[in-house]
Design an enzyme around this catalytic site. Sequence first.
Site, PDB file in Angstrom:
ATOM      1  N   CYS A  48     -81.115 -35.231 -12.949  1.00  0.00           N
ATOM      2  CA  CYS A  48     -79.930 -34.746 -13.662  1.00  0.00           C
ATOM      3  C   CYS A  48     -79.996 -33.235 -13.911  1.00  0.00           C
ATOM      4  CB  CYS A  48     -79.748 -35.501 -14.968  1.00  0.00           C
ATOM      5  SG  CYS A  48     -81.256 -35.697 -15.919  1.00  0.00           S
ATOM      6  N   HIS A  50     -77.937 -36.376 -26.618  1.00  0.00           N
ATOM      7  CA  HIS A  50     -76.694 -35.976 -25.957  1.00  0.00           C
ATOM      8  C   HIS A  50     -76.871 -34.716 -25.121  1.00  0.00           C
ATOM      9  CE1 HIS A  50     -74.690 -39.150 -27.885  1.00  0.00           C
ATOM     10  NE2 HIS A  50     -74.582 -38.588 -29.070  1.00  0.00           N
TER      11      HIS A  50
END
Length: 343
Positions: A142, A218
């Site tokens: 990611c 997050h």
Amino acid sequence: MKKVLVVGYGTIGQRLADGVAQQDDMELVGVVDAAVSLGIRALKEKGMPYQLYAANEEARKAFAEIGVPAAGLMEDALEKADIVLDATSAGIGAQNKKIYQEKGLKAVFQGGEKNDVADVFFHGYANYEKGVGADFLKLTSCNTTGLIRAVDCLNRKCGIEKVAITIVRRVADPGDYHRGLTNALQVDQAPSHQAVDLMTIMPEIEATGILVHAPVTHGHFITVVATPKKDITVEEAIEAFREHDRIRMVRLEDGFKGNASIFKYARDLGRPRGDLYEICIWENTIVKSGRDLMFGIHIPQESVTIPETIDAVRAALHMDKNGEEAVARTNKNLGLGAWKEQR
Ligand SMILES: NC(=O)c1ccc[n+]([C@@H]2O[C@H](COP(=O)([O-])OP(=O)(O)OC[C@H]3O[C@@H](n4cnc5c(N)ncnc54)[C@H](O)[C@@H]3O)[C@@H](O)[C@H]2O)c1
């Protein structure tokens, strides 16, 4: 219509299934998993929008026990697919590869697998052509996916000589308990794998970096110090990032104070699960240090690799003429870059 099977219906697999279902030239055969999870329970409560296949007999029994109708076993699903997107827990993909090879199926693996699982370490923007026709591709992780998007964007504009990065890495995904309840930073051995991976995909750029794990869920935050070949101003960098369909520019004065504001904004937009496919760069973080350019990126770890994984399907199955057309089609089908019309 190319038929795509997602194996592993966890954090990434759920999002891959949704992303494939949105493509106008791909059909989702279904999803495979090996265990009952909240994701599987949610699939049932949503009325089974995707066919679920059991990885093995044990899984089929476990699904039946909670009343989830399995459409068959993984081997049945493999018969129907042109390509597999393997999003199983790290290391399982390498074991599954043997099954895909026996069936003569192409597959795309995620970042947790070792690089040698694939013929090509892939990024839709930076090395699309290398993936064309390949049998086994592995997506960058990611952080690396988002980092390469930004560095590749600048590289096209002014050429980049070297980059140095610092990654503040979210320690777990929302809902995870397996990392415990923590309040500490943990420092990794340098150079971080993301910097090394960037050099594998973009060998013309020298890269190094430091990573620190942080007790947040997050998103990761990366700072990049990039040395350009040709001088670039802050304004030119902003313009280049703004033009990119997988990069959203955000500003402190608009209320984007940090990772939590971005997550909240994605929810306010009505994005499923609060997902963002795009990385966010704060305009306020773009500064010069001598000739170097420095900036900060938010990486939505659960969803950032979905577009590049879909690009990998396009490359492996020769679906588009070139990388530019491929990423443009993925972007259109996922609604990427649509925010630019609002400016
Ligand atoms: N979570 C992230 O933020 C993130 C970001 C980028 C890449 N990745 C990578 O994506 C991959 C998947 O990670 P994740 O976070 O989605 O994991 P996850 O644990 O959320 O999901 C993995 C799923 O695979 C299933 N599974 C395990 N063995 C299986 C088998 N034999 N057959 C079928 N299904 C099986 C599990 O039951 C689970 O549902 C890993 O390689 C990871 O490194 C994760």
